[in-house]
Design an enzyme around this catalytic site. Structure first.
Site, mmCIF file in Angstrom:
data_model
loop_
_atom_site.group_PDB
_atom_site.id
_atom_site.type_symbol
_atom_site.label_atom_id
_atom_site.label_comp_id
_atom_site.label_asym_id
_atom_site.label_seq_id
_atom_site.Cartn_x
_atom_site.Cartn_y
_atom_site.Cartn_z
ATOM 1 N N SER A 149 -42.508 21.033 -41.626
ATOM 2 C CA SER A 149 -43.067 22.306 -41.372
ATOM 3 C C SER A 149 -44.983 21.867 -41.172
ATOM 4 O O SER A 149 -44.801 20.487 -42.511
ATOM 5 C CB SER A 149 -43.026 22.949 -42.378
ATOM 6 N N TYR A 162 -43.880 26.092 -51.121
ATOM 7 C CA TYR A 162 -43.318 25.726 -49.466
ATOM 8 C C TYR A 162 -43.848 24.202 -49.307
ATOM 9 O O TYR A 162 -42.904 23.556 -48.655
ATOM 10 C CB TYR A 162 -43.833 27.649 -49.054
HETATM 11 P P1 NDP Z 1 -33.925 31.638 -40.543
HETATM 12 O O1 NDP Z 1 -34.527 32.052 -40.942
HETATM 13 O O2 NDP Z 1 -33.851 32.073 -38.483
HETATM 14 O O3 NDP Z 1 -33.426 30.193 -40.388
HETATM 15 C C1 NDP Z 1 -32.601 29.865 -41.832
HETATM 16 C C2 NDP Z 1 -30.940 28.681 -41.629
HETATM 17 O O4 NDP Z 1 -30.959 28.370 -43.480
HETATM 18 C C3 NDP Z 1 -30.226 30.356 -41.642
HETATM 19 O O5 NDP Z 1 -29.353 29.939 -40.985
HETATM 20 C C4 NDP Z 1 -29.979 30.460 -43.494
HETATM 21 O O6 NDP Z 1 -28.394 30.835 -42.801
HETATM 22 C C5 NDP Z 1 -29.768 28.816 -43.352
HETATM 23 N N1 NDP Z 1 -29.998 29.008 -45.236
HETATM 24 C C6 NDP Z 1 -30.418 29.349 -45.839
HETATM 25 N N2 NDP Z 1 -30.069 29.448 -47.490
HETATM 26 C C7 NDP Z 1 -29.074 28.621 -47.476
HETATM 27 C C8 NDP Z 1 -28.342 28.049 -48.239
HETATM 28 N N3 NDP Z 1 -28.661 28.045 -49.511
HETATM 29 N N4 NDP Z 1 -26.603 27.716 -47.193
HETATM 30 C C9 NDP Z 1 -27.106 27.463 -46.602
HETATM 31 N N5 NDP Z 1 -27.610 27.630 -45.329
HETATM 32 C C10 NDP Z 1 -28.910 28.298 -46.048
HETATM 33 O O7 NDP Z 1 -35.006 30.457 -40.382
HETATM 34 P P2 NDP Z 1 -35.944 29.662 -39.144
HETATM 35 O O8 NDP Z 1 -35.391 28.886 -38.179
HETATM 36 O O9 NDP Z 1 -37.123 29.270 -39.153
HETATM 37 O O10 NDP Z 1 -36.007 27.739 -40.263
HETATM 38 C C11 NDP Z 1 -35.093 26.899 -39.816
HETATM 39 C C12 NDP Z 1 -36.247 25.330 -40.810
HETATM 40 O O11 NDP Z 1 -37.195 25.838 -40.269
HETATM 41 C C13 NDP Z 1 -36.424 25.846 -41.820
HETATM 42 O O12 NDP Z 1 -36.462 24.643 -42.932
HETATM 43 C C14 NDP Z 1 -37.757 26.133 -42.337
HETATM 44 O O13 NDP Z 1 -37.904 25.995 -43.403
HETATM 45 C C15 NDP Z 1 -38.592 25.465 -41.021
HETATM 46 N N6 NDP Z 1 -40.016 26.038 -40.696
HETATM 47 C C16 NDP Z 1 -39.440 27.309 -39.892
HETATM 48 C C17 NDP Z 1 -40.792 27.638 -39.240
HETATM 49 C C18 NDP Z 1 -40.900 29.031 -39.079
HETATM 50 O O14 NDP Z 1 -42.281 29.373 -38.297
HETATM 51 N N7 NDP Z 1 -40.286 29.750 -38.307
HETATM 52 C C19 NDP Z 1 -42.253 26.806 -39.226
HETATM 53 C C20 NDP Z 1 -41.752 25.366 -39.777
HETATM 54 C C21 NDP Z 1 -40.856 25.085 -40.430
HETATM 55 P P3 NDP Z 1 -27.797 32.009 -43.992
HETATM 56 O O15 NDP Z 1 -28.198 32.915 -43.929
HETATM 57 O O16 NDP Z 1 -26.502 32.566 -43.108
HETATM 58 O O17 NDP Z 1 -26.959 31.298 -45.347
#
Ligand code: NDP
Length: 254
Positions: A149, A162
């Site tokens: 990030s 975070y």
């Molecule tokens: P979302 O919340 O849309 O997606 C997060 C994903 O992580 C979901 O598919 C969720 O699936 C999965 N997940 C969460 N916990 C678990 C777990 N314990 N086991 C398996 N899967 C898990 O967020 P984003 O797409 O935005 O995030 C994706 C990445 O990008 C993250 O690492 C985030 O920190 C990073 N990021 C995002 C930014 C933003 O502005 N959106 C900016 C910078 C970085 P489920 O709940 O079905 O398990």
């Protein structure tokens, strides 16, 4: 030059929404067979059906990456079903913002469990398969990409823990890059700015509104923008290693 991913297998964590879902679609379109991992299996099944309808091979992995046994089993199932593992995208993550003094400890534990321990468990399970894939692949390379990030480069008030997790995975990736370079496993991070996904919706009341105010005047990135960055990294020829990509929304100041 862009290399086709035909004949390769990619595992994407957090593929049930946002960046992970877009990345699975993009790598499948580039020719990879994809294993899509998350806890919400209904969403993964819908995604896999969609990809198969377009002629791709897709495998659903219902797993919680905070559990090392589930992470290991997901990787082993992928290799058993799809034959190999060329690319791991450590994308699953969670963010809980707000001042340190007010934060519930469970939010910190959750972020460390998913963003740090989850990345470690998945990486440990995948490494031997990535090394093997780099040896026997016509591409002569394998890829490990972790979604960090902007918070992994710049710490700001309100996202201390975070940032701790995202600085951590960036440091881990750089160390691993040096260790794996002789085995032709490329290691990289993508550092997104603010992306329009479900991430911000998981905040406590009060924190969610503060984030909304901060981003209300900027046009956020789309998940596809980050999927494109991942695809760029993994489709380079083996002589090119893109180890870090910072992608901000153009109007983002932080
Ligand atoms: P979302 O919340 O849309 O997606 C997060 C994903 O992580 C979901 O598919 C969720 O699936 C999965 N997940 C969460 N916990 C678990 C777990 N314990 N086991 C398996 N899967 C898990 O967020 P984003 O797409 O935005 O995030 C994706 C990445 O990008 C993250 O690492 C985030 O920190 C990073 N990021 C995002 C930014 C933003 O502005 N959106 C900016 C910078 C970085 P489920 O709940 O079905 O398990």
């Amino acid at each position: 030059m862009t290399e086709s991913l035909t004949g390769t297998v990619a595992l994407i964590t957090g593929a049930s929404s946002g960046i992970g879902q877009a990345t699975a679609r993009t790598l499948a379109a580039a020719g990879a067979s994809v294993a899509v991992l998350a806890r919400r299996v209904d969403r993964l099944t819908a995604l896999a059906d969609e990809l198969r309808a377009r002629g791709a091979t897709a495998l659903v992995l219902e797993a919680d990456i905070t559990d090392p046994r589930q992470a290991q089993a997901a990787v082993e199932h992928t290799v058993a079903q799809l034959g190999r593992l060329d690319t791991l995208v450590n994308n699953a993550g969670t963010m809980h913002a707000g001042p340190v003094a007010d934060a519930p400890a469970e939010e910190w534990e959750r972020m460390v469990a998913v963003n740090v321990n989850g990345v470690l468990h998945m990486t440990r399970a995948a490494l031997p398969h990535l090394v093997r894939a780099a040896q026997d692949s016509p591409r002569q390379v394998a890829d490990l990409v972790t979604i960090s990030s902007t918070a992994g480069r710049v710490a700001r008030a309100g996202t201390a823990v975070y940032s701790l997790t995202k600085f951590g995975v960036t440091a881990f990736s750089e160390s691993l890059r040096q260790e794996l370079q002789p085995q032709r496993v490329r290691v990289g991070v993508v550092e997104p700015g603010t992306v329009d996904t479900e991430l911000a919706s998981h905040q406590r009341d009060g924190v969610r509104e503060a984030i909304q105010r901060q981003i209300q005047d900027i046009e956020m990135l789309r998940p596809q923008d980050i999927a494109d960055a991942v695809a760029y990294i993994v489709t380079r020829e083996c002589r090119v290693a893109v180890n870090e990509m910072l992608v901000r929304a153009a109007e983002q100041t932080w």
